[in-house]
Design a protein around this motif. Sequence first.
Motif, PDB file in Angstrom:
ATOM      1  N   ILE A 840       0.829  -1.301  -0.063  1.00 46.32           N
ATOM      2  CA  ILE A 840       0.146   0.009   0.110  1.00 46.32           C
ATOM      3  C   ILE A 840       0.821   1.168  -0.051  1.00 46.32           C
ATOM      4  CG2 ILE A 840      -1.936   1.237   1.212  1.00 46.32           C
ATOM      5  CD1 ILE A 840      -2.586  -1.440   2.625  1.00 46.32           C
ATOM      6  N   ILE A 841       0.716   2.256  -1.013  1.00 49.97           N
ATOM      7  CA  ILE A 841       1.437   3.293  -1.037  1.00 49.97           C
ATOM      8  C   ILE A 841       0.387   4.497  -0.985  1.00 49.97           C
ATOM      9  CG2 ILE A 841       3.127   4.754  -2.550  1.00 49.97           C
ATOM     10  CD1 ILE A 841       3.517   2.280  -4.151  1.00 49.97           C
ATOM     11  N   VAL A 842       0.666   5.135   0.369  1.00 52.92           N
ATOM     12  CA  VAL A 842      -0.224   6.670   0.639  1.00 52.92           C
ATOM     13  C   VAL A 842       0.631   7.856   0.426  1.00 52.92           C
ATOM     14  CG1 VAL A 842      -1.726   7.670   2.334  1.00 52.92           C
ATOM     15  CG2 VAL A 842      -1.452   5.153   2.273  1.00 52.92           C
ATOM     16  N   LEU A 843      -0.125   8.485  -0.530  1.00 55.80           N
ATOM     17  CA  LEU A 843       0.371   9.784  -0.775  1.00 55.80           C
ATOM     18  C   LEU A 843      -0.557  11.082  -0.231  1.00 55.80           C
ATOM     19  CD1 LEU A 843       1.098   9.266  -4.678  1.00 55.80           C
ATOM     20  CD2 LEU A 843       2.758   8.738  -2.838  1.00 55.80           C
ATOM     21  N   SER A 844       0.082  11.731   0.473  1.00 52.38           N
ATOM     22  CA  SER A 844      -0.806  12.932   1.257  1.00 52.38           C
ATOM     23  C   SER A 844      -0.225  14.088   1.492  1.00 52.38           C
ATOM     24  CB  SER A 844      -1.400  12.249   2.678  1.00 52.38           C
ATOM     25  OG  SER A 844      -2.104  13.337   3.305  1.00 52.38           O
ATOM     26  N   CYS A 845      -0.867  15.176   1.563  1.00 49.42           N
ATOM     27  CA  CYS A 845       0.010  16.384   1.993  1.00 49.42           C
ATOM     28  C   CYS A 845      -0.672  16.987   3.536  1.00 49.42           C
ATOM     29  CB  CYS A 845      -0.850  17.524   1.032  1.00 49.42           C
ATOM     30  SG  CYS A 845      -2.566  17.913   1.030  1.00 49.42           S
ATOM     31  N   ARG A 846      -1.340  15.840   4.186  1.00 47.55           N
ATOM     32  CA  ARG A 846      -1.719  16.185   5.470  1.00 47.55           C
ATOM     33  C   ARG A 846      -0.461  15.600   6.158  1.00 47.55           C
ATOM     34  NH1 ARG A 846      -7.330  13.872   5.694  1.00 47.55           N
ATOM     35  NH2 ARG A 846      -7.814  15.054   7.724  1.00 47.55           N
ATOM     36  N   ASN A 847       0.473  16.352   6.458  1.00 49.17           N
ATOM     37  CA  ASN A 847       1.844  15.769   7.231  1.00 49.17           C
ATOM     38  C   ASN A 847       1.391  15.354   8.600  1.00 49.17           C
ATOM     39  OD1 ASN A 847       4.210  14.664   7.649  1.00 49.17           O
ATOM     40  ND2 ASN A 847       5.233  16.735   7.516  1.00 49.17           N
ATOM     41  N   ARG A 848       0.764  16.499   9.123  1.00 50.86           N
ATOM     42  CA  ARG A 848       0.336  16.109  10.773  1.00 50.86           C
ATOM     43  C   ARG A 848      -0.640  14.978  10.946  1.00 50.86           C
ATOM     44  NH1 ARG A 848      -1.238  21.684  13.540  1.00 50.86           N
ATOM     45  NH2 ARG A 848       0.779  22.069  12.749  1.00 50.86           N
ATOM     46  N   ALA A 849      -1.789  14.999   9.887  1.00 50.29           N
ATOM     47  CA  ALA A 849      -2.729  14.003  10.246  1.00 50.29           C
ATOM     48  C   ALA A 849      -2.291  12.727  10.039  1.00 50.29           C
ATOM     49  CB  ALA A 849      -4.038  14.410   9.222  1.00 50.29           C
ATOM     50  N   PHE A 850      -1.171  12.448   9.081  1.00 50.78           N
ATOM     51  CA  PHE A 850      -0.668  11.066   8.686  1.00 50.78           C
ATOM     52  C   PHE A 850       0.586  10.609   9.439  1.00 50.78           C
ATOM     53  CE2 PHE A 850      -4.039  11.634   5.474  1.00 50.78           C
ATOM     54  CZ  PHE A 850      -4.106  10.199   4.981  1.00 50.78           C
ATOM     55  N   ARG A 851       0.830  11.787  10.488  1.00 48.49           N
ATOM     56  CA  ARG A 851       2.045  11.524  11.181  1.00 48.49           C
ATOM     57  C   ARG A 851       1.847  10.261  12.054  1.00 48.49           C
ATOM     58  NH1 ARG A 851       3.056  16.353  15.027  1.00 48.49           N
ATOM     59  NH2 ARG A 851       3.549  17.112  12.745  1.00 48.49           N
ATOM     60  N   ASP A 852       0.542   9.807  12.508  1.00 49.00           N
ATOM     61  CA  ASP A 852       0.369   8.638  13.239  1.00 49.00           C
ATOM     62  C   ASP A 852       0.054   7.345  12.627  1.00 49.00           C
ATOM     63  OD1 ASP A 852       0.874  10.211  15.641  1.00 49.00           O
ATOM     64  OD2 ASP A 852      -1.199  10.540  15.907  1.00 49.00           O
ATOM     65  N   LEU A 853       0.026   7.451  11.211  1.00 48.80           N
ATOM     66  CA  LEU A 853      -0.186   6.438  10.425  1.00 48.80           C
ATOM     67  C   LEU A 853       0.675   5.255  10.443  1.00 48.80           C
ATOM     68  CD1 LEU A 853      -1.904   4.696   8.459  1.00 48.80           C
ATOM     69  CD2 LEU A 853      -0.757   6.230   6.418  1.00 48.80           C
ATOM     70  N   GLY A 854       2.011   5.671  10.710  1.00 48.05           N
ATOM     71  CA  GLY A 854       3.058   4.517  10.877  1.00 48.05           C
ATOM     72  C   GLY A 854       3.419   4.231   9.388  1.00 48.05           C
ATOM     73  N   GLY A 855       4.000   2.912   9.243  1.00 46.41           N
ATOM     74  CA  GLY A 855       4.471   2.163   8.155  1.00 46.41           C
ATOM     75  C   GLY A 855       5.766   3.006   7.553  1.00 46.41           C
ATOM     76  N   GLN A 856       6.372   2.541   6.406  1.00 45.13           N
ATOM     77  CA  GLN A 856       7.720   2.857   5.875  1.00 45.13           C
ATOM     78  C   GLN A 856       7.604   4.446   5.484  1.00 45.13           C
ATOM     79  OE1 GLN A 856      10.605   1.345   5.714  1.00 45.13           O
ATOM     80  NE2 GLN A 856      11.552   3.145   4.704  1.00 45.13           N
TER      81      GLN A 856
END
Length: 866
Positions: A840-856
């Motif tokens: 799964i490759i997640v591209l996002s401009c929401r750096n703060r919201a996706f900070r807790d997503l984890g992963g590589q």
Amino acid sequence: MKIRSITLSDIRQFTRPVTVGGFAAGLNVLAAPNEAGKSTLFDAIHALFFIPHRSSRIGHLRPEAGGNPEIRAELDLPDGPCTIVKRWGRGAMAEVIRQGHVIARADAAEAFVTGLTAPAEEGGPAGLLWVRQGVIALDDGSRKEVEGALLARRDLMSSVTGEFETVTGGRRMDRALARAEADLERLVTLRGPKAGGPYDRAKKAVESLTAMRDDLAQKQAALRDALDRRRAARAEIAQWSDPAEAAHRAQRLVAAQAAHEEATRHAERLAGLQATADHAALRASQAEAELRRLTEAEAALRRASAGARSAGEEARAAEGAHHTALAALGDSRAAVEAARAGQEQAEGVLAAAHRAVAQEAAQKRRAELSQRLATAQELTQRLLGARAAAQTGPEAAAVAALERAETTLAVLERQGAAAAPQIVLRYLPGIAARASIDGAALEGDSPLPVLAPLTLDLPGLGALSVTPGQTVDARGLAEARAERDRARAETGCADLLAARSALATRTSAQEAVALIEAQLRGLVPEGIEALKAELATLPEPADITGPVDPAAAEDHARQARATLEGARQTEARAAGLESEARTRALRATIAAETAARALQQAEATLAAFGPVDEARTTLAAALAAATAARDTARASHAAMAETAPDPSATAAALARARSVVEAADREVARLGEDLVRLETLIDVHAGNGVEEELADCEARLARAGADLAAHEHEVAVLRCLIAALTEAQATARDRYFAPVMAELRPMLRLLWPGAELRFDGESLLPTQLIRDGRAEEIGTLSGGTREQIALLLRLAFARLLAKSGRHAPVILDDALVYSDDDRIERMFDALHQQAGDIQIIVLSCRNRAFRDLGGQKLTFTEAGAV
């Protein structure tokens, strides 16, 4: 298939090669600000797999300064790792490299890539798993994309379940269901039998004949009842009209009247004797009452005399006690006045001490505010200078534009140098002469690229002109240099280094402005003028006079207050005692006056009888005479009452005899009227043939009931058939969607415990979300909920693809834009749950919201010059 790294060169803003590497087999996250290149990376992956290297549909990826877009991707495939390289434009090429060897070029390489994944419009899995920015639902996109996604879903589900026609149960089942529904619609609607239809006509016929049958049966029953009632009425009239019975009723009435008249006369004589006895008893009672009043008046006089003496003595004692209490109250009031004067003096001393302390505090506050004002004024002057420096120098945007212009010019110059012809002079040993260009000597053995027409001066030979032809983009170079010069002019600096230095100076000044403003906000949060206003309100410094010992003054004032409070309590007790004494004296005086009035009244009452002894003798004789007359009258009344008849009994007997005679007359009249009505009713019903009509109606009703039962049976059979066909379709649909629901259910219940999705057999997409026992249409849900369901469904399809041997990465460009904080946390859990089997490759401009997503975590890094 899994992506390991991808390198972009001359792709939109990436004029220098950049690499996104270190992709993990599970969850990968590239979170960066807007315009950092995330969507560019998504489009580049799409172009690598779906745009041939000779295609001209690459303009949307080409940089503004021009260039030849190139993409290099390292992949993990089931048969081993490989590298795919594609370049568009000048020098277009496509290669597949494995273990350092090119295994396919050009069309063969394109065929190799096509074998990895088909385009979305042709049903390829990318239509299910690659979600570009702005796409939410599975049926978003162009018509070709929507049709391709449907084709991909059908291909995937059919390959997993091995069947497709079972979604609807086959076309024969569809035709049978449609026929059954049409036949049922011919007979009934949702509200009941269809108006005008055969079922409706049969039902109305039964209802009409039933009503007619009931009416005729009622008429037949009424005829039989009328015949029975006529026989009974005739017999009863004969009984009431018997002459012997009538004579007996008349004799009983005459005897009852005579007996009642005799009882009435006897009761009148007895009432006269009772009145005489009552009058004599009244006279005896009056004489007894007068004698009792005389005795009571004598006793009352004795009690009043004793009470008057006692009340006088108590009144005099209470008045003496009141005078004593008044004297004590005066003494306590004088003590209170003395204590109040002492307390006022102590309070004055305390107030003077407090004023001295306040004056000292005001002087300290004035000194502090003065120091803060001086510091704030100094900072204000420094702020003016910093603000002036912050307005001097180039803007960051102008420096960025200059950097882009310098980069573009450098790229064009390197490209031109690489593609342009070169001149290399090799001088013979011992030759001192040197060729030159514009007076500058040309050293030997050094290549000189020819970027524009030039002329070499050859001493002793002449001049050599060289024209490069079309190999160098001279116009582009000129435009790039002009753009570079304009950017320098915009910054006001001679070169990029000076512009960066000036920008750094300006930035430092801006930071200094922010720092000084923060210091001023901390020092004077409400402004210098407010500080000056507060300083102006403070009193001018003055000498402190008098003792400044608030503790001693407070102690003295506290003692004075205690003394005053004690004096007030003593005064309150004295006032209470005085009030009680005054109340007792007043009550004693009133009691003495009341006793005196009672004595006067007792004397007046006894005087009204005259001489007491004579009055007692007269009243006793009157009482004896009245008692004898009362006893004689009562004896005569008792003797007559023993033989008196009961008037109420004779009246009741008379009323009974009259009622018997009147009831007989009324009953004979009523029975005659009833007999007339019954004769009329019997004549009417007997002439209409009610019994024959009833038999005919019952035969017709039996035939109509059989017809209605046949229609009801047909409706029941059709409904049973439709339910069976519908259940068969639902069972087939559940079996068809079981694989995707098995993958989807654990993720779905991370968001809504116990939730289910209901799918449509044609679009193969969810139509309803069932949660908390309630079905909700997908179209009525919020954008965030629909986005979350679509993403979970894509993950389920990815797992099914992986299980069918077609591994493909899931790529999400700015997904979950509508999810709230709680839901996005649970969606992160779902992504981690699925990342164990799929990439799964997640591209996002929401750096703060996706900070807790984890992963590589992925980033763009420079790959070096190509």
